[in-house]
Design a protein around this motif. Sequence first.
Motif, PDB file in Angstrom:
ATOM      1  N   ARG A 172      -1.521  16.705   9.705  1.00 14.96           N
ATOM      2  CA  ARG A 172      -0.611  16.117  10.687  1.00 14.96           C
ATOM      3  C   ARG A 172      -0.527  14.603  10.522  1.00 14.96           C
ATOM      4  N   ILE A 173       0.633  14.086  10.893  1.00 16.60           N
ATOM      5  CA  ILE A 173       0.820  12.639  10.805  1.00 16.60           C
ATOM      6  C   ILE A 173      -0.121  11.918  11.774  1.00 16.60           C
ATOM      7  N   GLU A 174      -0.518  12.619  12.845  1.00 20.08           N
ATOM      8  CA  GLU A 174      -1.448  12.001  13.799  1.00 20.08           C
ATOM      9  C   GLU A 174      -2.790  11.677  13.149  1.00 20.08           C
ATOM     10  N   ALA A 175      -3.196  12.511  12.190  1.00 27.03           N
ATOM     11  CA  ALA A 175      -4.462  12.254  11.500  1.00 27.03           C
ATOM     12  C   ALA A 175      -4.391  10.942  10.736  1.00 27.03           C
ATOM     13  N   TRP A 176      -3.262  10.700  10.068  1.00 29.42           N
ATOM     14  CA  TRP A 176      -3.094   9.438   9.343  1.00 29.42           C
ATOM     15  C   TRP A 176      -2.945   8.266  10.315  1.00 29.42           C
ATOM     16  N   ASP A 177      -2.185   8.456  11.389  1.00 28.10           N
ATOM     17  CA  ASP A 177      -1.987   7.376  12.354  1.00 28.10           C
ATOM     18  C   ASP A 177      -3.298   6.917  12.977  1.00 28.10           C
ATOM     19  N   SER A 178      -4.247   7.862  13.105  1.00 25.57           N
ATOM     20  CA  SER A 178      -5.506   7.517  13.770  1.00 25.57           C
ATOM     21  C   SER A 178      -6.427   6.658  12.908  1.00 25.57           C
ATOM     22  N   ILE A 179      -6.171   6.607  11.583  1.00 26.92           N
ATOM     23  CA  ILE A 179      -7.076   5.852  10.702  1.00 26.92           C
ATOM     24  C   ILE A 179      -6.365   4.794   9.868  1.00 26.92           C
ATOM     25  N   LYS A 180      -5.036   4.740   9.903  1.00 24.07           N
ATOM     26  CA  LYS A 180      -4.320   3.880   8.951  1.00 24.07           C
ATOM     27  C   LYS A 180      -4.569   2.385   9.168  1.00 24.07           C
ATOM     28  N   ARG A 181      -4.972   1.994  10.358  1.00 25.70           N
ATOM     29  CA  ARG A 181      -5.256   0.571  10.581  1.00 25.70           C
ATOM     30  C   ARG A 181      -6.451   0.091   9.765  1.00 25.70           C
ATOM     31  N   ALA A 182      -7.247   1.029   9.261  1.00 26.94           N
ATOM     32  CA  ALA A 182      -8.412   0.648   8.454  1.00 26.94           C
ATOM     33  C   ALA A 182      -8.037   0.309   7.016  1.00 26.94           C
ATOM     34  N   PHE A 183      -6.769   0.569   6.625  1.00 29.21           N
ATOM     35  CA  PHE A 183      -6.375   0.388   5.232  1.00 29.21           C
ATOM     36  C   PHE A 183      -5.473  -0.837   5.083  1.00 29.21           C
TER      37      PHE A 183
ATOM     38  N   LEU B 178       0.868  -1.178   0.000  1.00 28.37           N
ATOM     39  CA  LEU B 178       0.000   0.000   0.000  1.00 28.37           C
ATOM     40  C   LEU B 178       0.903   1.226   0.000  1.00 28.37           C
ATOM     41  N   SER B 179       0.930   1.954  -1.091  1.00 23.61           N
ATOM     42  CA  SER B 179       1.792   3.137  -1.169  1.00 23.61           C
ATOM     43  C   SER B 179       0.956   4.400  -1.004  1.00 23.61           C
ATOM     44  N   ILE B 180       1.593   5.395  -0.406  1.00 23.84           N
ATOM     45  CA  ILE B 180       0.939   6.681  -0.153  1.00 23.84           C
ATOM     46  C   ILE B 180       1.578   7.719  -1.056  1.00 23.84           C
ATOM     47  N   VAL B 181       0.789   8.285  -1.947  1.00 25.51           N
ATOM     48  CA  VAL B 181       1.249   9.305  -2.878  1.00 25.51           C
ATOM     49  C   VAL B 181       0.798  10.664  -2.352  1.00 25.51           C
ATOM     50  N   SER B 182       1.714  11.632  -2.356  1.00 24.47           N
ATOM     51  CA  SER B 182       1.392  12.953  -1.798  1.00 24.47           C
ATOM     52  C   SER B 182       1.581  14.056  -2.825  1.00 24.47           C
ATOM     53  N   VAL B 183       0.608  14.951  -2.892  1.00 20.53           N
ATOM     54  CA  VAL B 183       0.741  16.191  -3.660  1.00 20.53           C
ATOM     55  C   VAL B 183       0.995  17.294  -2.640  1.00 20.53           C
ATOM     56  N   VAL B 184       2.192  17.890  -2.705  1.00 20.54           N
ATOM     57  CA  VAL B 184       2.645  18.816  -1.676  1.00 20.54           C
ATOM     58  C   VAL B 184       2.812  20.218  -2.261  1.00 20.54           C
TER      59      VAL B 184
ATOM     60  N   GLU C 260     -15.384   3.630  16.549  1.00 22.08           N
ATOM     61  CA  GLU C 260     -14.239   3.778  15.648  1.00 22.08           C
ATOM     62  C   GLU C 260     -13.690   2.418  15.238  1.00 22.08           C
ATOM     63  N   ASN C 261     -13.574   1.508  16.197  1.00 24.94           N
ATOM     64  CA  ASN C 261     -13.028   0.184  15.877  1.00 24.94           C
ATOM     65  C   ASN C 261     -13.939  -0.574  14.911  1.00 24.94           C
ATOM     66  N   GLU C 262     -15.244  -0.449  15.110  1.00 29.14           N
ATOM     67  CA  GLU C 262     -16.184  -1.136  14.212  1.00 29.14           C
ATOM     68  C   GLU C 262     -16.099  -0.565  12.796  1.00 29.14           C
ATOM     69  N   LEU C 263     -15.999   0.754  12.685  1.00 25.51           N
ATOM     70  CA  LEU C 263     -15.876   1.374  11.369  1.00 25.51           C
ATOM     71  C   LEU C 263     -14.576   0.938  10.684  1.00 25.51           C
ATOM     72  N   SER C 264     -13.474   0.923  11.447  1.00 28.45           N
ATOM     73  CA  SER C 264     -12.185   0.508  10.886  1.00 28.45           C
ATOM     74  C   SER C 264     -12.241  -0.923  10.377  1.00 28.45           C
ATOM     75  N   ASP C 265     -12.834  -1.815  11.161  1.00 29.33           N
ATOM     76  CA  ASP C 265     -12.904  -3.229  10.762  1.00 29.33           C
ATOM     77  C   ASP C 265     -13.737  -3.410   9.498  1.00 29.33           C
ATOM     78  N   ARG C 266     -14.847  -2.658   9.390  1.00 32.71           N
ATOM     79  CA  ARG C 266     -15.694  -2.789   8.199  1.00 32.71           C
ATOM     80  C   ARG C 266     -14.997  -2.269   6.950  1.00 32.71           C
ATOM     81  N   ILE C 267     -14.267  -1.148   7.099  1.00 34.34           N
ATOM     82  CA  ILE C 267     -13.518  -0.625   5.957  1.00 34.34           C
ATOM     83  C   ILE C 267     -12.457  -1.629   5.528  1.00 34.34           C
ATOM     84  N   LYS C 268     -11.750  -2.170   6.499  1.00 35.48           N
ATOM     85  CA  LYS C 268     -10.697  -3.145   6.189  1.00 35.48           C
ATOM     86  C   LYS C 268     -11.261  -4.355   5.472  1.00 35.48           C
TER      87      LYS C 268
END
Length: 883
Positions: A266-277, A172-178, A241-249
């Motif tokens: 912020r990187i915290e925003a990605w860290d808070s949801i990345k387990r769903a991907f 899973l690669s993360i592409v960024s437009v900066v 949150e955990n239920e939503l993450s599991d369903r997305i996964k």
Amino acid sequence: MHYSQFVSKQGYNTGRLNKTEATALSSVKPDVERLRAELVRMQCFLEDADRKQEQDKRVRHWIAEVKDVANDVEDVIEIFISNVSSSYFDFFHLCTLRKQINSIQAKMEDIFKSAQAYRIEFGSTEGTSSVAELQRRLRRSTPDDDEDDEVVSLVDSDKTLKAELMKTEDRLSIVSVVGMGGLGKTTLAKKVYKHNDVKQHFECCAWVFISQQYVTKDTLYEILFQIERDSYRERLRNSTENELSDRIKGELKEKRYIVVLDDIWRIEAWDSIKRAFPKGKPGSKVLFTIRNKEVALSADPCTSPIQPPFLTFEESWELLRRKAFQRNISDEHGLRPEFEKLGKEMVKKCGGLPLAIVVLGGLLRTKNSLDEWKEVQKDVNSHLNKVQSHQEYEGVNGILALSYNDLPYYLKPCFLYLAKQYLGELMDRCLIQVSIRNNSGIGARTYRMHDLLRDLCVSKSRDENFFQIIQLNSEMSMSGAASSNHHNTTTICSRRIVTHGIATHVACDFRRYRFQYHIRSVLCFDISDIYMPSLRKNNLMSLRVLELGGINSWGWIDILNEICKLIHLRYLGLRGTNVSELPNCIRNLQSLHTLDVQGCNYLTLPRGLSRLRHLAHLFTNEYLVLKCKGLAPRIFWTSGGTVRSFVTIRYDTLVKLTNIQELTMVFRSKGDATKVLDCPIIKRGQVRSLDLLVHDEETFPSLTSLSQCRLLYKLSLRGVIEQDNISFLPESIVKLTLEASSIRQDPMAVLEKQPNLKRLRLLSGSYMGSKLVCSAGGFPKLETLRLCHLNYLEEWRMEKDAMPSLQILDLEYVPYLEMIPEGLKFVKTLRQLNVTNMHKSFMDRLRVNKEGIEGEDFYKVRHIPSISFFFRSIYYGLEQLPW
């Protein structure tokens, strides 16, 4: 530093005080200590409060009051230290200090009482104010927004982003437009996201707007709703949150998917949801649009961020035409000339920033007459920075201010000041851009700032009372210089001052100003002379930064003697002044980190310079005389700063200069060179740039110690190298120059193995042999090659696949070289060939004559876009020969 340590370090003898003075001092000391502890607490509070104040005017005003008191506390501590460091204690100043302490204590009590009286409280940083919510609503994006008409020059970025998204990788690669705010990141992402090829490539897609005020559960909820189109919104809202993450996964694990996280901060925003991907099928992607390059690289260090460029003038004009012009200002031939002229002048002010052009276009669309356009043209930036109520777009200033507001506490003043040690972080956050990179291709030599960001910088500096700008004209200068009784004084209410001369030969007379606070910085630009008051009597003893570059004064002796009393000074800029000698009392500047005396011709530095133990940056000119026995242990010797070796070696200064990064030296003897090459500068391996020259018939000693310089990227050796040995070169070398080296064995066999070498210059007398051979696969990263005055070279062979990255080839006066190598025809990266003072037969073989007949070797170079022939004369310089 603790005040008792400072007293001890200065060798101050308290026995010199009389009884009254000793009593006053003993009563002040405990209060200063308490204030010092209180200052630490206030600084911690202010750093935390900076993240929580949001848009509450009461809170912002109250915090401003706390900042003022914190500055007053800092002043008192520094005044106390200044008195301790002086050769005597001034009883009057101690009494004044006592009054200031009492006043500060009263202010502190009033401020903290007011917090209770007016119920000033700090909410959670996760909450959002009404203004922040409005801002979020204005900026919220969806992929269906119709912005195609705003896309002007995204062709190259479009192709790059599309290729990156459609690249198939087993991860899973993360592409960024900066990029900075308003650069078109979201527009680019939308265009590619909606492209048919991209839509067909992915089986599942979602677009979510994040922003600074993200809520993890809401983000997960929105993603799940988009990938589960048959889901019921209300049912999903009750999930954790955990239920939503599991369903997305579960939904994504067997699919090739793309999820766009627009405006992530912020990187915290990605860290808070990345387990769903999950990894998903090969080629799955997450796409960021982001302003902070550091966050992008933290999320995926293996993928290079994509940064859209600014628009060219032509592209900017085309975008403005689309957004602004109505039929009533056009005729049958198109736009009326008078409107076109004004429009082109205004679009230049936008600096290629798409958002600024779109906002300007939206504003001009409502203006029907030429007079209205002229009114806008008078001050374009102020119009761009106003929020246009009831219109589609928000003012540019509000968008750019988001980046400023997101800066951590310590970076905000650095943005307003642009202090150099934090430029890298500001660059990563896209608040400044690199203008010219250094020789390594990695670091930056010069920076630039967009005009609109500069306006933001000036505006914030004014709002926070960070700087006060004084614009001087000749009348102010003359009246100030002529007046002995300065009754018409101007009060300065800021702790930092910038003076600008707006006329030629303008002097700045600081005796005309009354400083309300203890000044921290004085920056003088475009002034011819300066008149300084008594520093101790005018609240100038707390100066940290003093820039006096370019001033030619006849009173430098008195000025410098005053400056040397500034024990808190950290930066002293005297570049380009007519200062010829620094006083020995410069040793008093124990806090000095940077001394810039470049351009002060034949400057003499005193012995006292060796006492500056915190000096980290010394900018000097080529003509420098050292009287001292040793310099500071941590000197950064810049390029352009040259120390003549006989002075350096005689006083053995290099023994202490263990952290030099860039060094240029001239040796009179082999023995001098040996001392330098064996000194800690080289053996510690910290040096990054070396330019070494041995005089006349002398030779370099063994250079094997250079192999320890693992950070060395730039090396110039001018002189005979012993035993033709160049195998000492470390793999870090990026730029190499050899001159008068008298090498007799083909150096290419060694040099072509250098993995990072990008620029190679073999200059006069560097090689005494008749043949050069470049092997297949050799010089993998070489981009520029220069062969100059190689008087014995007759043959140059280049095998296929040699120099696969070569872009520029310079050949100058290689008199016996008969032809260009055959292998050059395989170097498809070559873009420029410059031939100077070569034999006529050599040049004829490379060019097409007037009759259109190709030379014998033209087939070897026909793929090169630019081929130039020059003649260099000692009388007429460089002239280009006709093709």
